[in-house]
Design a protein around this motif. Sequence first.
Motif, PDB file in Angstrom:
ATOM      1  N   ASN A   1      18.369 -16.047 -29.002  1.00  0.00           N
ATOM      2  CA  ASN A   1      17.711 -15.001 -28.212  1.00  0.00           C
ATOM      3  C   ASN A   1      18.690 -14.398 -27.216  1.00  0.00           C
ATOM      4  O   ASN A   1      18.470 -14.426 -25.994  1.00  0.00           O
ATOM      5  CB  ASN A   1      16.486 -15.586 -27.498  1.00  0.00           C
ATOM      6  N   THR A   2      19.791 -13.858 -27.741  1.00  0.00           N
ATOM      7  CA  THR A   2      20.825 -13.253 -26.917  1.00  0.00           C
ATOM      8  C   THR A   2      21.210 -11.891 -27.479  1.00  0.00           C
ATOM      9  O   THR A   2      21.003 -11.606 -28.663  1.00  0.00           O
ATOM     10  CB  THR A   2      22.085 -14.132 -26.872  1.00  0.00           C
ATOM     11  N   LYS A   3      21.774 -11.070 -26.653  1.00  0.00           N
ATOM     12  CA  LYS A   3      22.180  -9.731 -27.081  1.00  0.00           C
ATOM     13  C   LYS A   3      23.278  -9.809 -28.124  1.00  0.00           C
ATOM     14  O   LYS A   3      23.319  -9.009 -29.066  1.00  0.00           O
ATOM     15  CB  LYS A   3      22.653  -8.925 -25.876  1.00  0.00           C
ATOM     16  N   GLU A   4      24.186 -10.792 -27.977  1.00  0.00           N
ATOM     17  CA  GLU A   4      25.295 -10.924 -28.932  1.00  0.00           C
ATOM     18  C   GLU A   4      24.778 -11.246 -30.324  1.00  0.00           C
ATOM     19  O   GLU A   4      25.248 -10.685 -31.318  1.00  0.00           O
ATOM     20  CB  GLU A   4      26.261 -12.016 -28.461  1.00  0.00           C
ATOM     21  N   TYR A   5      23.806 -12.132 -30.397  1.00  0.00           N
ATOM     22  CA  TYR A   5      23.271 -12.475 -31.717  1.00  0.00           C
ATOM     23  C   TYR A   5      22.490 -11.309 -32.309  1.00  0.00           C
ATOM     24  O   TYR A   5      22.618 -11.000 -33.507  1.00  0.00           O
ATOM     25  CB  TYR A   5      22.369 -13.707 -31.624  1.00  0.00           C
ATOM     26  N   ILE A   6      21.653 -10.674 -31.505  1.00  0.00           N
ATOM     27  CA  ILE A   6      20.823  -9.574 -31.993  1.00  0.00           C
ATOM     28  C   ILE A   6      21.690  -8.449 -32.549  1.00  0.00           C
ATOM     29  O   ILE A   6      21.384  -7.846 -33.580  1.00  0.00           O
ATOM     30  CB  ILE A   6      19.910  -9.040 -30.875  1.00  0.00           C
TER      31      ILE A   6
END
Length: 256
Positions: free
Chosen positions: A243-248
């Motif tokens: 649930n992070t911007k990098e993963y998304i």
Amino acid sequence: MLTAVIFAVFVKFSGTVIVKANNRNISYLLLFALLICFLCSLIFIGYPDKHTCKFRQIVFGVAFVLSVSCVLAKTIMVVVAFNATKPNSNLQRWMVPQLPYAIVSLCTFAQFILCATWIICSPPFPEQNFKFQAGIIVFECNEGSVIAFWCMLGFMALLAGVCFIIAFLSRNLPDSFNEAKFIAFSMIVFVSVWLAFIPAYLSTKGKYTVAVEIFAIIASSAGLLLCIYFPKCYIILLRPDMNTKEYIMGRGQRKM
């Protein structure tokens, strides 16, 4: 109950990336619309009178178009958001907060006008069916205008078809959590249920017709709810590392 639980999860984790992605307010509105869809099946149960006959199909039609239009708005925003980042893209001018609300409002208003015309010109009414079985009188709702009923379903099917096509064509967008893939699958479930509903509805009579429609309402609503929200709830509750911007955005490494 499940809809309320998912709504509570989204409200509690409203500040996380997975909830804020692709318009948090539209996600809330979709959950509310799905709750209405589940509840409207209760109107089909019980003794038919002039009020329930008149408004049960209307509530069903408007609630489902509200749900599908929310999904359509989410799908369009996914496509616009990714393609607007390209140099000299013409979609940049469509990146406005009002776009998803305009889509939902126009689609729902069109269905409302169709249903209002139906109510005014040829409203459904209760009747006694003597032909269902010899010696048995079945109290049921006559839809009034069969054309209006199928136009209501046809408009809902049109929105679902457009949503599926856009989501299917966008399934390979560069995103680790590409919501278009889940929307496409939810539309497959939704359309499959209602395609199965048509022959079942036409081949049944009396109380079985109502049972078929209730099943289609619950099954299609559950399909939308689970396909769209279950992956998000899985990440929120069980995989907070994702649930992070990098993963998304596809820049993070998934931890197995």
